[in-house]
Design an enzyme around this catalytic site. Structure first.
Site, PDB file in Angstrom:
ATOM      1  N   ALA A 147     -41.629 -62.954  49.554  1.00 14.75           N
ATOM      2  CA  ALA A 147     -42.593 -63.182  48.477  1.00 14.75           C
ATOM      3  C   ALA A 147     -44.014 -63.205  49.034  1.00 14.75           C
ATOM      4  O   ALA A 147     -44.921 -62.562  48.492  1.00 14.75           O
ATOM      5  CB  ALA A 147     -42.285 -64.496  47.754  1.00 14.75           C
ATOM      6  N   TYR A 148     -44.210 -63.931  50.120  1.00  9.93           N
ATOM      7  CA  TYR A 148     -45.525 -63.999  50.755  1.00  9.93           C
ATOM      8  C   TYR A 148     -45.955 -62.618  51.243  1.00  9.93           C
ATOM      9  O   TYR A 148     -47.099 -62.185  51.018  1.00  9.93           O
ATOM     10  CB  TYR A 148     -45.477 -64.984  51.922  1.00  9.93           C
ATOM     11  CG  TYR A 148     -46.785 -65.179  52.640  1.00  9.93           C
ATOM     12  CD1 TYR A 148     -47.779 -66.000  52.109  1.00  9.93           C
ATOM     13  CD2 TYR A 148     -47.027 -64.556  53.859  1.00  9.93           C
ATOM     14  CE1 TYR A 148     -48.985 -66.186  52.770  1.00  9.93           C
ATOM     15  CE2 TYR A 148     -48.228 -64.736  54.527  1.00  9.93           C
ATOM     16  CZ  TYR A 148     -49.197 -65.555  53.983  1.00  9.93           C
ATOM     17  OH  TYR A 148     -50.387 -65.737  54.634  1.00  9.93           O
ATOM     18  N   SER A 149     -45.049 -61.907  51.893  1.00 12.45           N
ATOM     19  CA  SER A 149     -45.366 -60.576  52.413  1.00 12.45           C
ATOM     20  C   SER A 149     -45.718 -59.618  51.284  1.00 12.45           C
ATOM     21  O   SER A 149     -46.690 -58.852  51.381  1.00 12.45           O
ATOM     22  CB  SER A 149     -44.175 -60.030  53.208  1.00 12.45           C
ATOM     23  OG  SER A 149     -43.858 -60.859  54.312  1.00 12.45           O
ATOM     24  N   LYS A 180     -49.187 -60.491  49.774  1.00 10.04           N
ATOM     25  CA  LYS A 180     -50.297 -60.121  50.639  1.00 10.04           C
ATOM     26  C   LYS A 180     -50.451 -58.599  50.728  1.00 10.04           C
ATOM     27  O   LYS A 180     -51.577 -58.092  50.859  1.00 10.04           O
ATOM     28  CB  LYS A 180     -50.122 -60.739  52.023  1.00 10.04           C
ATOM     29  CG  LYS A 180     -50.205 -62.264  52.025  1.00 10.04           C
ATOM     30  CD  LYS A 180     -51.532 -62.770  51.447  1.00 10.04           C
ATOM     31  CE  LYS A 180     -51.675 -64.274  51.577  1.00 10.04           C
ATOM     32  NZ  LYS A 180     -52.978 -64.767  51.061  1.00 10.04           N
TER      33      LYS A 180
END
Length: 248
Positions: free
Chosen positions: A154-156, A159
């Site tokens: 999710a973070y990747s 970003k």
């Protein structure tokens, strides 16, 4: 410390009351800018403002709520007289787990803050920059957005979205004196580490050729130049702060 001239500029830093955002806030103030901190933690923002010198404003805002962001933009313009600089830095790490096990609601929460929040802030601030004929925008992405960290999808993904949003907006505003760029730092030792497993922290460190995490002041130094008038040509670009990890 190199001196960047931001005298007379009015800046917004989201997530500016702690970590990377606070380091950027301090550096912009030292460079002569007035800074409005947009942060969801109202108590922490008040505490930080009492410790800072220079012209500041604190505006509590949830970046996932566009109406709240639009209201924060109006309040900032009233307090500072305008917005010349926008640093979209607010974000969270989210859970460390596989895609198969990632809770749907957690996925949505991370993308809502880390990607939709950047969109909301840019959408609210850009019209005023166009009207005033000047602007500098710096978005905080991550090396994870380039490479994709395992157990942090999710973070990747969020970003990576910030990188693409930056490139799109940079092209849209290329005919104006408005530069839109982003940074892709490796991890810095901030409170965001509290959201990560130790194994994930170890994974990130062993991927960095410099064999250490980036310092928040190193990030702030790069951002200070990115949002200066001297950065008059580069737009839609990605500035690497990965300690040698990035391969493109």
């Amino acid at each position: 410390m190199n001196q960047i001239d931001l005298k007379g500029r009015r800046a917004v830093v989201t997530g500016g009351a702690q970590g990377i955002g606070l380091a950027i806030t301090k550096r912009l103030l030292l460079s002569g800018a007035a800074v409005a901190i947009w942060d969801a933690d109202e108590g922490l923002t008040r505490k930080v403002l009492a410790e800072l010198s220079g012209k500041t404003a604190g505006i509590p805002v949830d970046v996932t709520d566009y109406a709240a962001v639009a209201q924060a933009e109006a309040r900032t313009v009233e307090a500072l007289g305008g917005i010349d600089i926008l640093v979209c830095n607010a974000g969270i790490a989210g859970m460390n787990t596989t895609v198969a096990d990632y809770p749907v609601e957690e996925w949505r929460r991370v993308l809502d803050i880390d990607l939709n929040g950047v969109f909301h802030c840019c959408k609210a601030v850009v019209p005023g920059m166009i009207q005033r004929g000047y602007g500098r925008i710096a978005n905080t992405a991550s090396i994870a957005g380039k490479e994709g960290n395992p157990n942090a999808a999710a973070y990747s993904a969020a970003k990576a979205g910030v990188i693409a949003l930056t490139k799109s907006l940079g092209k849209e505003l290329a005919g104006h004196d408005i530069a839109v760029n982003c940074i892709t730092p490796a991890a810095a030792k901030t409170r965001i580490f509290d959201q990560m497993t130790q194994s994930h922290i170890d994974y990130m460190l062993q991927k960095i050729p410099r064999a250490r995490f980036v310092e928040v002041d190193e990030i702030a130094a790069m951002v200070a130049w990115m949002v200066s008038a001297e950065n008059s040509f580069t737009t839609g670009a990605v500035f690497d702060l990965s300690g040698g990890r990035a391969t493109y």
